[in-house]
Design an enzyme around this catalytic site. Structure first.
Site, PDB file in Angstrom:
ATOM      1  N   PHE A  22       0.884  -1.166   0.000  1.00 26.86           N
ATOM      2  CA  PHE A  22       0.000   0.000   0.000  1.00 26.86           C
ATOM      3  C   PHE A  22       0.925   1.221   0.000  1.00 26.86           C
ATOM      4  O   PHE A  22       1.841   1.307   0.822  1.00 26.86           O
ATOM      5  CB  PHE A  22      -0.864  -0.024   1.258  1.00 26.86           C
ATOM      6  CG  PHE A  22      -1.984   0.972   1.233  1.00 26.86           C
ATOM      7  CD1 PHE A  22      -3.215   0.629   0.707  1.00 26.86           C
ATOM      8  CD2 PHE A  22      -1.797   2.248   1.733  1.00 26.86           C
ATOM      9  CE1 PHE A  22      -4.256   1.562   0.681  1.00 26.86           C
ATOM     10  CE2 PHE A  22      -2.832   3.178   1.706  1.00 26.86           C
ATOM     11  CZ  PHE A  22      -4.062   2.837   1.184  1.00 26.86           C
ATOM     12  N   ASP A  36       2.025  -4.691   8.871  1.00 23.33           N
ATOM     13  CA  ASP A  36       0.859  -3.859   8.592  1.00 23.33           C
ATOM     14  C   ASP A  36      -0.337  -4.806   8.509  1.00 23.33           C
ATOM     15  O   ASP A  36      -0.384  -5.659   7.620  1.00 23.33           O
ATOM     16  CB  ASP A  36       1.058  -3.090   7.282  1.00 23.33           C
ATOM     17  CG  ASP A  36      -0.092  -2.129   7.002  1.00 23.33           C
ATOM     18  OD1 ASP A  36      -1.233  -2.447   7.387  1.00 23.33           O
ATOM     19  OD2 ASP A  36       0.166  -1.077   6.396  1.00 23.33           O
ATOM     20  N   TYR A  60     -10.946   0.877  10.496  1.00 24.17           N
ATOM     21  CA  TYR A  60     -12.160   1.234   9.735  1.00 24.17           C
ATOM     22  C   TYR A  60     -12.459   0.265   8.603  1.00 24.17           C
ATOM     23  O   TYR A  60     -13.422   0.436   7.889  1.00 24.17           O
ATOM     24  CB  TYR A  60     -12.059   2.674   9.194  1.00 24.17           C
ATOM     25  CG  TYR A  60     -10.791   2.984   8.423  1.00 24.17           C
ATOM     26  CD1 TYR A  60     -10.629   2.561   7.113  1.00 24.17           C
ATOM     27  CD2 TYR A  60      -9.775   3.730   9.009  1.00 24.17           C
ATOM     28  CE1 TYR A  60      -9.470   2.849   6.413  1.00 24.17           C
ATOM     29  CE2 TYR A  60      -8.614   4.019   8.327  1.00 24.17           C
ATOM     30  CZ  TYR A  60      -8.467   3.584   7.021  1.00 24.17           C
ATOM     31  OH  TYR A  60      -7.312   3.871   6.337  1.00 24.17           O
ATOM     32  N   LYS A  61     -11.618  -0.761   8.415  1.00 22.60           N
ATOM     33  CA  LYS A  61     -11.891  -1.743   7.364  1.00 22.60           C
ATOM     34  C   LYS A  61     -12.712  -2.886   7.970  1.00 22.60           C
ATOM     35  O   LYS A  61     -13.844  -2.679   8.351  1.00 22.60           O
ATOM     36  CB  LYS A  61     -10.577  -2.186   6.728  1.00 22.60           C
ATOM     37  CG  LYS A  61      -9.939  -1.018   5.940  1.00 22.60           C
ATOM     38  CD  LYS A  61      -8.565  -1.299   5.388  1.00 22.60           C
ATOM     39  CE  LYS A  61      -8.055  -0.044   4.675  1.00 22.60           C
ATOM     40  NZ  LYS A  61      -6.613  -0.071   4.427  1.00 22.60           N
ATOM     41  N   ARG A 104     -11.813  -5.279  -7.136  1.00 22.71           N
ATOM     42  CA  ARG A 104     -11.532  -5.868  -5.826  1.00 22.71           C
ATOM     43  C   ARG A 104     -12.824  -6.041  -5.032  1.00 22.71           C
ATOM     44  O   ARG A 104     -13.639  -5.116  -4.965  1.00 22.71           O
ATOM     45  CB  ARG A 104     -10.573  -4.923  -5.085  1.00 22.71           C
ATOM     46  CG  ARG A 104      -9.870  -5.523  -3.901  1.00 22.71           C
ATOM     47  CD  ARG A 104      -8.880  -4.532  -3.346  1.00 22.71           C
ATOM     48  NE  ARG A 104      -9.552  -3.360  -2.771  1.00 22.71           N
ATOM     49  CZ  ARG A 104      -9.064  -2.635  -1.777  1.00 22.71           C
ATOM     50  NH1 ARG A 104      -7.889  -2.941  -1.251  1.00 22.71           N
ATOM     51  NH2 ARG A 104      -9.703  -1.591  -1.314  1.00 22.71           N
TER      52      ARG A 104
HETATM   53  C1  LIG Z   1      -5.867   1.147   4.371  1.00 21.26           C
HETATM   54  C2  LIG Z   1      -4.390   0.970   4.520  1.00 21.26           C
HETATM   55  C3  LIG Z   1      -3.598   1.985   5.078  1.00 21.26           C
HETATM   56  C4  LIG Z   1      -4.240   3.294   5.435  1.00 21.26           C
HETATM   57  O1  LIG Z   1      -3.448   4.204   6.081  1.00 21.26           O
HETATM   58  P1  LIG Z   1      -4.160   5.460   6.779  1.00 21.26           P
HETATM   59  O2  LIG Z   1      -3.074   6.189   7.425  1.00 21.26           O
HETATM   60  O3  LIG Z   1      -5.200   4.901   7.702  1.00 21.26           O
HETATM   61  O4  LIG Z   1      -4.827   6.268   5.707  1.00 21.26           O
HETATM   62  C5  LIG Z   1      -2.249   1.717   5.272  1.00 21.26           C
HETATM   63  N1  LIG Z   1      -1.691   0.532   4.916  1.00 21.26           N
HETATM   64  C6  LIG Z   1      -2.441  -0.446   4.341  1.00 21.26           C
HETATM   65  C7  LIG Z   1      -1.815  -1.752   3.966  1.00 21.26           C
HETATM   66  C8  LIG Z   1      -3.801  -0.242   4.119  1.00 21.26           C
HETATM   67  O5  LIG Z   1      -4.530  -1.203   3.561  1.00 21.26           O
END
Ligand SMILES: *Cc1c(COP(=O)(O)O)cnc(C)c1O
Length: 412
Positions: A125, A197, A222-223, A371
């Site tokens: 990400f 992560d 939030y996921k 997805r």
């Molecule tokens: C959703 C996600 C993030 C999001 O980072 P934020 O700081 O909450 O915006 C980071 N890493 C991964 C792998 C994600 O899927």
């Protein structure tokens, strides 16, 4: 061929089916995007309403103590730990994932002085890679090695120069699941530290942070945890590192005595040194309400349903005559997959847009990934059948020839 009746039969045997009632899901929507933003738990409405009217409205400043607002980051961290295999005292819920990545990277770099390489993954990400740039940019001399760019084999990237390895347990695009214990062992054999992560695994994959010898971990709520848009994230630091670990965002909430108002910084004992400043209490209450819904649910049961739904979804897409152009990019074997399934298709974006118009909400990631998040707490296999019918219909109509589905929204 899997029929809708076959799917309905699977749903009859689904022990988690009753949990759907705990969520507000709009009429006419099949929600396959809980891996981006979980739906609203009905309990969150009550918890937040009470917090607003009683704790904020009536309690005012007194609620920091009387409603225990001040200790929420540690208390919620301990509760979350029960879901992801961490004993108490190692997690605080606070800030955002990106910010927590920055803290974890700096802490790991500080614990491995003299080493100057960070290993991560080309397909991470992007914020993970951006935060590595920020963290190493502030500390001159670091270089980065990336899986998928410099080698496809983690072992090739590990040596005595590596300070830390930052990896996603579940890949945000393909859903590929990594073995945490085996990875940690390889990283530790090279003398480096592992930072996980967990954004796409917490809440759907049974995790064993402590047992797998994780050093640090971060993730969002939030996921799949359904804590609400922009709800606070979390950071885990293994007990064995806490005394020595330092993170550079040395704010007053991470101070040993925040209310002594001293002029110099002294880090708090334990995990609290990973706090920075005042947290959004409404955001944290969203996390509290979201965790309530996991209290009486066995994560192994969630995992079993998630694997089953993934298999069903793949089979439904592959058997549909109009979906032949879609290429599966997620692992076919469910034990190697998180709780999402992705297909590659050149015209994936217009197809996703057209599906959303018909109430089937998935999402799109560049360059051509469609997805679909499969959240076991509220989805059924019959819904998956209906979703694939809509997908097949969009493919048959070749919706990409209609310009109205081509224009990109700000958030895909
Ligand atoms: C959703 C996600 C993030 C999001 O980072 P934020 O700081 O909450 O915006 C980071 N890493 C991964 C792998 C994600 O899927």
């Amino acid at each position: 061929m899997l029929s809708r009746q076959d799917c309905a039969k699977l749903d009859e045997q689904d022990e988690l089916a009753g949990l759907r009632d705990r969520f507000h899901l709009p009429e006419g929507v099949i929600y396959l995007d809980g891996n981006s933003l979980g739906p609203l738990p009905k309990g969150a409405v009550d918890t937040l309403t009470r917090t607003i009217h009683q704790e904020w409205g009536e309690g005012l400043i007194r609620s920091w103590s009387e409603a225990d607002w001040f200790t929420l980051p540690e208390r919620l961290g301990d509760r979350l730990g029960g879901l992801i295999g961490a004993a108490a005292g190692q997690i605080v819920v606070c800030d955002g994932t990106s910010i927590n990545i920055f803290k974890a990277l700096n802490a790991a770099m500080g614990l491995r002085p003299g080493r100057d390489v960070i290993v991560s993954e080309q397909g991470s990400f992007p914020t993970d890679l951006y935060m590595i740039e920020g963290a190493t940019g502030a500390a001159a001399g670091y270089t980065t090695r990336l899986l998928g760019r410099d080698s496809d084999n983690l072992a090739d990237l590990l040596d005595e120069r590596v300070a830390a390895v930052l990896l996603s347990n579940v890949d945000y695009r393909t859903g590929r699941l990594m073995d945490m214990a085996a990875t940690a062992k390889a990283v530790h054999d090279a003398g480096a530290l592992i930072i996980w992560d967990l954004c796409h695994s917490a809440g759907v994959v049974p995790l064993k942070l402590d047992d797998s010898q994780a050093d640090f971990a971060v993730g969002c709520t939030y996921k799949y945890l359904n804590a609400g848009p922009g709800a606070p994230a979390y950071i885990y630091a293994a007990t064995r590192h806490q005394d020595q670990a330092r993170q550079p965002l040395s704010g007053w909430w991470g101070h040993a005595a925040p209310f002594a108002f001293e002029s110099g910084f002294r880090p708090a004992e334990g995990i609290k040194r990973f706090l920075v400043g005042t947290q959004s209490i409404l955001g944290l209450k969203g996390v509290e309400a979201a965790l309530d819904d996991f209290d009486d649910v066995d994560i192994e049961g969630i995992r079993a349903k998630s694997r089953r739904m993934g298999d069903v979804f793949i089979e439904l897409v592959e058997q549909h005559p109009h979906c032949a152009g879609l290429r599966l990019v997620s692992p076919r074997e469910s034990d190697q997959r998180g709780s999402q399934v992705a297909f590659d298709f050149d015209n994936g974006y217009p197809v996703i847009r057209a599906m959303i118009e018909q109430g089937v909400i998935g999402d799109f990631r560049e360059p051509g990934l469609m997805r679909f998040g499969l959240a076991p707490l509220y989805l059924s296999c019959a819904e998956l059948f209906d979703a694939v019918q809509v997908m097949g219909d969009c493919m048959r109509r070749q919706v990409w020839t209609d310009p109205k589905y081509q224009t990109r929204e700000a958030v895909t």
